[in-house]
Design a protein around this motif. Structure first.
Motif, short mmCIF file in Angstrom:
data_model
loop_
_atom_site.label_atom_id
_atom_site.label_comp_id
_atom_site.label_asym_id
_atom_site.label_seq_id
_atom_site.Cartn_x
_atom_site.Cartn_y
_atom_site.Cartn_z
N PRO A 1 -7.42 3.46 -5.71
CA PRO A 1 -7.71 3.86 -4.33
C PRO A 1 -8.51 2.76 -3.61
CG PRO A 1 -8.28 5.61 -5.89
CD PRO A 1 -8.05 4.36 -6.69
N LEU B 1 -3.58 3.61 -1.50
CA LEU B 1 -3.53 3.13 -2.87
C LEU B 1 -2.84 1.77 -2.98
CD1 LEU B 1 -2.22 6.46 -4.45
CD2 LEU B 1 -4.61 5.71 -4.37
N LEU C 1 -5.09 9.46 0.43
CA LEU C 1 -5.49 8.28 -0.31
C LEU C 1 -4.65 7.08 0.09
CD1 LEU C 1 -5.71 9.88 -3.87
CD2 LEU C 1 -7.66 9.28 -2.40
N VAL D 1 -7.99 12.74 -8.31
CA VAL D 1 -8.16 11.28 -8.20
C VAL D 1 -8.06 10.64 -9.58
CG1 VAL D 1 -9.73 9.43 -7.51
CG2 VAL D 1 -9.52 11.49 -6.09
N TRP E 1 -2.87 3.48 -10.36
CA TRP E 1 -3.15 3.20 -8.96
C TRP E 1 -4.66 3.02 -8.74
CZ3 TRP E 1 1.01 2.59 -5.81
CH2 TRP E 1 2.23 3.11 -6.25
N HIS F 1 0.83 -1.20 0.00
CA HIS F 1 0.00 0.00 0.00
C HIS F 1 0.87 1.25 0.00
CE1 HIS F 1 -2.96 -2.91 1.59
NE2 HIS F 1 -3.88 -2.08 1.14
N TYR G 1 -9.00 3.31 -0.17
CA TYR G 1 -9.62 4.12 0.87
C TYR G 1 -9.19 5.56 0.64
CZ TYR G 1 -11.37 5.76 5.35
OH TYR G 1 -12.06 6.44 6.32
N GLY G 2 -9.95 6.49 1.15
CA GLY G 2 -9.60 7.89 1.03
C GLY G 2 -10.33 8.74 2.05
#
Length: 248
Positions: free
Chosen positions: A180, A244, A242, A170, A178, A136, A182-183
């Motif tokens: 995402p 990623l 973010l 984004v 990449w 990550h 979670y953000g």
């Protein structure tokens, strides 16, 4: 007073040097440290707050941090000693953008340090070179909440194309390969706490050290920063963090 010392003083009461609340930090760490994760790296670690919290929360993890500010790294070492995690933390005084190592890391962090790489996408390119397969990247950077006017740009020392809006930001990350997972967009409350802490900590130091070299400059910098934030860019500059993974 040099900028690095001023930054250390300004972040004394907000050691996560970004507009993120403690709960937001905890939530990101819980999602980033997955089964099998063992090594983390922070590019532009400052006083090592992200890494110290990570090591305290996950006793099997080992971590490394990179920063050019030797005094901040000393604070990171002291804090790690106090938490009992110093033996699992390695710190490097070096340019984050030029850092090389034979190791790969399950988690690479760079929150609020994209300026050291020349922007968001160059930061991600550097992180990719250091990331283990399946790992990550945790990255945080600014974006325009609304179109900045000349006053906001002047106050921030920025140009219009230094950032984009949230959707474009984004989209650029996704187009760069990449995904995402979670953000979080920093809330008004998180931003206000960060800015009041920044200006308040620096002002308090100046008031408490009237005879020390640099006091007048620190006091003036805090006042100018507070005015610029309240009058020019509050609600204009946003911050997105973010989590990623590399896209298939």
């Amino acid at each position: 007073m040099d900028r690095q010392r001023m930054s250390r003083l300004a972040h004394a009461d907000h050691p996560i040097a970004a507009p993120l609340a403690d709960e937001s930090v905890r939530r990101f760490l819980d999602r980033a440290v997955t089964d099998g994760a063992e090594r983390a790296l922070d590019l532009g670690c400052g006083r090592g707050e992200w890494l110290r919290r990570l090591l305290a929360r996950y006793p099997w993890m080992r971590a490394e941090g990179v920063d050019i500010d030797a005094a901040s790294l000393d604070l990171a070492r002291e804090g790690a000693q106090e938490l009992g995690v110093a033996e699992r933390l390695v710190l490097h005084e070096a340019e984050a953008a030029a850092f090389v190592t034979p190791h790969r890391f399950d988690l690479v962090l760079s929150v609020g340090a994209a300026h050291a790489f020349g922007g968001l996408l160059p930061t991600l390119a550097a992180a990719r070179e250091l990331l283990s397969p399946g790992g990550h990247v945790l990255i945080g950077d600014g974006f325009w909440e609304r179109e900045p006017d000349a006053g906001a740009l002047s106050a921030l020392g920025a140009t219009w194309d230094d950032y984009a809006d949230l959707v474009t930001t984004v989209d650029r990350v996704v187009a760069d390969g990449w995904t995402p997972v979670y953000g979080h967009v920093s809330t008004v409350e998180e931003w206000d706490d960060y800015e009041w802490s920044w200006t308040g900590s620096l002002s308090r130091w100046a008031l408490d050290h009237p005879d020390e070299l640099g006091t007048s400059g620190a006091y003036k910098a805090a006042a100018e920063h507070r005015s610029a934030w309240l009058r020019s860019y509050r609600g204009v500059l946003g911050f997105v963090t973010l989590l990623l993974r590399v896209s298939p």
